[in-house]
Design a protein around this motif. Structure first.
Motif, PDB file in Angstrom:
ATOM      1  N   THR A  46       0.845  -1.212   0.000  1.00 47.86           N
ATOM      2  CA  THR A  46       0.000   0.000   0.000  1.00 47.86           C
ATOM      3  C   THR A  46       0.875   1.255   0.000  1.00 47.86           C
ATOM      4  O   THR A  46       0.593   2.231  -0.726  1.00 47.86           O
ATOM      5  CB  THR A  46      -0.925  -0.008   1.222  1.00 47.86           C
ATOM      6  OG1 THR A  46      -1.758  -1.177   1.186  1.00 47.86           O
ATOM      7  CG2 THR A  46      -1.801   1.237   1.241  1.00 47.86           C
ATOM      8  N   ILE A 100      -2.873  -1.869  -8.438  1.00 46.60           N
ATOM      9  CA  ILE A 100      -4.070  -1.595  -7.627  1.00 46.60           C
ATOM     10  C   ILE A 100      -5.154  -2.608  -7.932  1.00 46.60           C
ATOM     11  O   ILE A 100      -5.916  -3.016  -7.049  1.00 46.60           O
ATOM     12  CB  ILE A 100      -4.560  -0.154  -7.872  1.00 46.60           C
ATOM     13  CG1 ILE A 100      -3.489   0.847  -7.432  1.00 46.60           C
ATOM     14  CG2 ILE A 100      -5.857   0.114  -7.134  1.00 46.60           C
ATOM     15  CD1 ILE A 100      -3.834   2.287  -7.748  1.00 46.60           C
ATOM     16  N   LYS A 103      -5.668  -5.776  -5.838  1.00 49.97           N
ATOM     17  CA  LYS A 103      -6.278  -5.658  -4.516  1.00 49.97           C
ATOM     18  C   LYS A 103      -7.774  -5.861  -4.554  1.00 49.97           C
ATOM     19  O   LYS A 103      -8.427  -5.804  -3.521  1.00 49.97           O
ATOM     20  CB  LYS A 103      -5.972  -4.282  -3.913  1.00 49.97           C
ATOM     21  CG  LYS A 103      -4.486  -4.032  -3.672  1.00 49.97           C
ATOM     22  CD  LYS A 103      -4.260  -2.637  -3.114  1.00 49.97           C
ATOM     23  CE  LYS A 103      -2.792  -2.374  -2.832  1.00 49.97           C
ATOM     24  NZ  LYS A 103      -2.270  -3.225  -1.746  1.00 49.97           N
ATOM     25  N   ILE A 106     -11.501  -1.462  -6.743  1.00 50.27           N
ATOM     26  CA  ILE A 106     -11.115  -0.192  -6.123  1.00 50.27           C
ATOM     27  C   ILE A 106     -11.987   0.909  -6.731  1.00 50.27           C
ATOM     28  O   ILE A 106     -11.912   1.163  -7.952  1.00 50.27           O
ATOM     29  CB  ILE A 106      -9.627   0.123  -6.366  1.00 50.27           C
ATOM     30  CG1 ILE A 106      -8.742  -1.046  -5.890  1.00 50.27           C
ATOM     31  CG2 ILE A 106      -9.225   1.415  -5.652  1.00 50.27           C
ATOM     32  CD1 ILE A 106      -8.837  -1.330  -4.425  1.00 50.27           C
ATOM     33  N   LEU A 165      -7.251   3.498  -0.474  1.00 52.30           N
ATOM     34  CA  LEU A 165      -6.119   2.644  -0.106  1.00 52.30           C
ATOM     35  C   LEU A 165      -5.657   2.907   1.320  1.00 52.30           C
ATOM     36  O   LEU A 165      -5.241   1.993   2.043  1.00 52.30           O
ATOM     37  CB  LEU A 165      -4.961   2.851  -1.082  1.00 52.30           C
ATOM     38  CG  LEU A 165      -5.209   2.363  -2.523  1.00 52.30           C
ATOM     39  CD1 LEU A 165      -4.019   2.719  -3.411  1.00 52.30           C
ATOM     40  CD2 LEU A 165      -5.442   0.852  -2.545  1.00 52.30           C
TER      41      LEU A 165
END
Length: 720
Positions: A46, A100, A103, A106, A165
Motif C-alpha cells: 500500500t 491496484i 487488490k 477499487i 487505499l
C-alpha cells in the motif's frame, strides 16, 4: 498396586493433555504469525502504491504544463522528449492500474485511468499538430488542453483512490495489531505451558529419584534382613545338627558297644533295631542338611579318583541285612566297557544310589532289586558319561504321581508317611545331586510291576590308575598302650562312650567337660592327643584351641569332634588350629583311623588302618582333604598366604634381635604346616631348628634367612 496403576495412568493422561495443549497453542501461534506477515506485506504494498500514485499525479501536472506552453518551445528535439515523457506516463499508469487491480475492486480507479487516457490522447494530438506545423490546429488543441485541465482530473481521482487505499491500510494495521496481540497471548500461554511442563516433570523426576532412594534403602534393609535370616538359618541348622547328632552319637555308639558283648538272640535283635533306627534318624538329619546346602548353592562336587566296583561292593554290604530281612534278591552288574577307575565324587554318587536303592527295597515286598551301570557316547574325550539304573519289583508309582515325586516334601500318598517313613526330600536331593554331576534322572513305573529309576552323570577320565587301599571288613586293630589322650566333651554319655570305646584299644583317657577345664589340664600335664567337642558351655572348642595354639604355644595334635558337618564349619575347624576333624555320630573305624594319623603306634604295633605318611611327601595332606583337588588347592593357597605373613614376622623379629618373639613365631609356623602331617620335611626341619637367647641379631638374621630358604625350597608345592 491398583492405586499405583491409577496414578500412573493419570500421569500419562495429564502429560498427553499438556502435549496436546502445547501443539494446539503452537498451531494458533503459527496462524497468527502468518496473518501478521500477510498484513505487513499488504501494508508495504500500500505504501508503494501511494508513492507511485503521487508520482503519477506529479507527472500528469508536469505534462499538462509543458503541453499547454508547447507553442513557445523552439528546441528541435523537444517533440522527442515530450513523446518519451508521454510514453513513460502511460507505462506508469498501466503499472499502477495492474498493482491496484490486484487488490480487488477499487472505487474511482476506472475514472482515474479514463482521465489519464484522455490526457494522453489530447497530448498526442497536440504533439502531432506541432510536428505537422499546423498552427491553427495546434492553437485550438492547446486551448482545449488549458480548458479541460486533465492533470486536475488525474489528481482528483488519484486522491480518491489514495483515500480508499489508506482506509485499507488502516484496516490492515488494525488487523495486524489484533494478530500481534493474539500472537503475544499465544506465546504467553505457550511459555506458561512450558513452565508448567518443566515444573511437573522436574517434580516427577525428583519424586522418582526420592522413591528410588527409598527403594534402594528398602532393598539394603531387605538384603541385611536376608543375610541375618540366612545366618540365623545356618546357625539353626548347625545347632540342630549338634543337638541331634550328639544323642545319636551315644545311641549308635553304645548300640555298637553292646553288640560286641555276648547277647542272646532277642537281645541281639533289640540291639540291631536300636542301631538301625539310629542310622535311619541320622539319614534324615543328613537329608535336611544336604537340602539346605543345595538351596543355599553351597553344594560342592569333588573330583577324586575312585574304584567303581568297590563302591558297589560297599553298597551291597550296606544293604545286605535289610535285603535278607525282607528276603529279597539283590544284584548289580557293570558293563565290561565301563572303566573301573573314574574321577568324580564317590560320596555324592553313593548318596544318590543309597536313596534310590533304599526306596526300591522299602517299597518292594517280594522279588528284588537290580542295579546296572553302562556307558553312553560322549563328545568330550577326557570324560565319560555313565548311565545308572535301579530296578525293583515293588508296588509301582501311579501315573499322576510320576511327575511329582522329584518335588521336595512330595510322597506317594499321605499314608506313606506312616507306612514307610521318610521326609519326602530323598528324590528331590537325588535330582539336585544328579544335575550337579552333569546328568539327569527319570523314572518308568507300572502299578504292580515295579519301577525303574535311571540317571546319568559325567565323570572325568583317570589317566593313571591310582593306588587305592581296599577297605577291609571288620573292626580295626590297634594297641595304644602307653599313650594318653584328653577327651573334651560336655555330654556325659559321649564321654562314657569314648572312654569305653577307646579302652578296647588300650588308650589311656582323661576327660574334661569344657574348654576352660581342658586348658587347666593341658597346662598340668602332657597329652599325646586331644579329642575336643566344638559346642560346649563356658568355652567352646574354637576358643579353646586358639588359646592352646596362640597363647600356650602347645602343638599337641587335636581332632575336632563336630556335629557341624557343613563345609564352612569344617573350614573353620582348620582355621582355628585343629589338625583334623571327625563328624558325629562317631564310627569306630573312623576315629581309630584318625587317631592313627596323628598318634602313630610305637614300634612293633600293627594296624590295618595306619595311614602315617612315612614318605615325606603330600600323601598325608591329600588323604586329609579326601583327595578333593579344589579343596586341596584352596588350602594350599591359604597355607601359602599364611607362610608369607610368617616370613615377614620372622624377619622382623630377627632384625630386632628378639629371640623370644622369634621362638613364638616358629611355634606358629608349626601350626601353619601341620596339615602336611607330622613326618613332612618342613615339620622335621622345624624340629631341628632352634634359636638361643644369647644369639646376636646378625646370627638370628642369618639363621632366619637360611631357614626361610630351606622351607621355600621344600614347600615349592604350595608356593608355585
Amino acid at each position: 498396586m491398583q492405586k499405583r496403576n491409577y496414578n500412573y495412568f493419570l500421569l500419562i493422561f495429564f502429560a498427553f493433555l499438556l502435549v496436546a495443549s502445547i501443539i494446539f497453542t503452537q498451531t494458533l501461534t503459527d496462524k497468527a504469525t502468518q496473518a501478521l506477515q500477510k498484513g505487513n506485506i499488504e501494508a508495504v504494498e500500500t505504501f508503494k502504491t501511494n508513492n507511485e500514485m503521487q508520482h503519477l499525479v506529479n507527472m500528469s501536472f508536469t505534462l499538462q504544463s509543458r503541453f499547454s506552453q508547447i507553442s513557445t518551445i523552439t528546441r528541435a528535439d523537444s517533440s522527442d522528449v515530450l513523446g518519451d515523457s508521454l510514453t513513460l506516463f502511460g507505462y506508469n499508469a498501466n503499472i499502477l492500474n495492474e498493482a491496484i487491480g490486484r487488490k480487488g475492486h477499487i472505487p474511482n480507479l476506472k475514472s482515474l485511468m479514463d482521465a489519464v487516457n484522455a490526457q494522453l490522447n489530447l497530448s498526442y494530438a497536440v504533439l502531432d499538430a506541432r510536428q505537422q506545423n499546423d498552427a491553427h490546429l495546434l492553437n485550438n488543441l492547446t486551448d482545449s488542453l488549458r480548458k479541460s485541465k486533465p492533470g486536475e482530473n488525474v489528481y482528483r481521482y488519484g486522491v480518491l483512490v489514495e483515500k480508499f487505499l489508506e482506509n485499507q491500510l488502516q484496516q490492515t494495521l488494525v488487523t495486524n495489531s489484533a494478530h500481534a496481540s493474539q500472537l503475544s497471548a499465544y506465546n504467553r500461554v505457550l511459555s506458561i505451558a512450558a513452565i508448567i511442563a518443566v515444573l511437573i516433570f522436574t517434580t516427577i523426576i525428583v519424586i522418582r529419584q526420592w522413591q528410588q532412594q527409598v527403594l534402594i534403602k528398602e532393598l539394603r534393609l531387605a538384603r541385611e534382613a536376608a543375610v541375618k535370616s540366612k545366618n540365623a538359618k545356618d546357625e539353626f541348622l548347625a545347632n540342630m545338627s549338634h543337638e541331634l547328632r550328639t544323642p545319636l552319637n551315644s545311641l549308635i555308639g553304645f548300640g555298637n558297644l553292646l553288640s560286641d558283648t555276648p547277647l542272646n538272640p532277642t537281645q541281639k535283635e533289640y540291639t540291631t533295631t536300636i542301631i538301625s533306627n539310629g542310622y535311619n534318624l541320622l539319614h534324615i538329619v543328613n537329608d535336611i542338611l544336604d537340602f539346605s546346602s543345595i538351596e543355599a548353592g553351597k553344594l560342592r562336587i569333588k573330583r577324586i579318583p575312585f574304584n567303581l566296583p568297590e563302591l558297589f561292593e560297599d553298597l551291597k554290604r550296606m544293604f545286605s541285612a535289610l535285603v535278607n530281612e525282607k528276603k529279597l534278591t539283590y544284584h548289580w552288574d557293570i558293563d565290561p566297557q565301563t572303566p573301573t577307575f573314574i574321577k568324580g565324587d564317590p560320596e555324592r554318587l553313593k548318596q544318590v544310589l543309597v536313596n534310590l536303592i533304599n526306596n526300591a527295597i522299602k517299597f518292594t515286598s517280594y522279588g528284588g532289586v537290580h542295579i546296572h551301570v553302562g556307558i553312553l557316547p560322549f563328545e568330550k574325550e577326557d570324560a565319560y558319561k555313565l548311565v545308572f539304573s535301579v530296578k525293583d519289583t515293588g508296588e509301582g508309582i501311579p501315573k499322576e504321581k510320576v511327575d511329582l515325586i522329584f518335588d521336595r516334601f512330595e510322597q506317594l500318598e499321605q499314608m506313606t508317611t506312616r507306612q514307610h517313613g521318610g521326609t519326602g526330600l530323598g528324590l528331590s536331593i537325588v535330582k539336585s545331586l544328579v544335575e550337579h554331576m552333569g546328568g539327569s534322572v527319570s523314572v518308568n513305573s507300572e502299578i504292580g510291576l515295579g519301577s525303574k529309576f535311571t540317571f546319568t552323570a559325567i565323570f572325568e577320565k583317570v589317566t593313571d590308575a591310582p593306588v587305592i587301599t581296599h577297605k577291609k571288613a571288620g573292626k580295626p586293630t590297634a594297641d595304644f598302650s602307653g599313650h594318653t589322650a584328653l577327651v573334651v566333651e560336655d555330654n556325659a554319655a559321649n564321654r562314657v562312650l569314648l572312654k569305653h570305646l577307646l579302652k578296647k584299644y588300650h588308650l589311656n583317657i582323661e576327660v574334661a567337660e569344657n574348654g576352660l577345664e581342658a586348658l587347666e589340664r593341658i597346662q598340668e600335664q602332657h597329652y599325646d592327643l586331644i579329642l575336643m567337642d566344638i559346642q560346649m558351655p563356658h568355652m567352646n572348642g574354637y576358643k579353646a584351641i586358639s588359646i592352646i595354639r596362640d597363647e600356650l604355644h602347645i602343638h599337641t595334635p587335636a581332632i575336632a569332634m563336630t556335629a557341624y558337618v557343613m563345609e564352612n564349619e569344617i573350614k573353620r575347624c582348620f582355621a582355628a588350629g585343629f589338625n583334623d576333624y571327625i563328624s558325629k555320630p562317631i564310627e569306630e573305624p573312623d576315629i581309630i583311623g584318625k587317631i592313627l594319623k596323628w598318634m602313630p603306634l610305637r614300634s612293633g604295633a600293627e594296624s590295618h588302618a595306619s595311614v602315617t605318611d612315612t614318605t615325606g611327601g603330600m600323601e598325608f595332606f591329600m588323604e586329609l582333604v579326601g583327595g578333593d583337588e579344589a579343596v586341596m588347592k584352596e588350602l594350599l593357597s591359604e597355607i601359602g598366604k599364611q607362610w608369607e605373613l610368617d616370613k615377614e614376622a620372622l624377619r622382623a623379629s630377627a632384625t630386632a634381635g628378639n629371640a623370644q618373639e622369634l621362638a613364638r613365631i616358629l611355634h606358629r609356623v608349626k601350626s601353619t604346616f601341620s596339615a602336611f602331617g607330622p613326618n613332612h620335611p618342613i615339620l622335621e626341619l622345624l624340629k631341628k631348628h632352634t634359636i638361643t637367647a644369647d644369639s646376636s641379631a646378625e646370627t638370628m638374621i642369618r639363621e632366619c634367612e637360611a631357614f626361610i630358604q630351606q622351607v621355600d625350597k621344600t614347600g615349592a608345592v604350595f608356593t608355585s
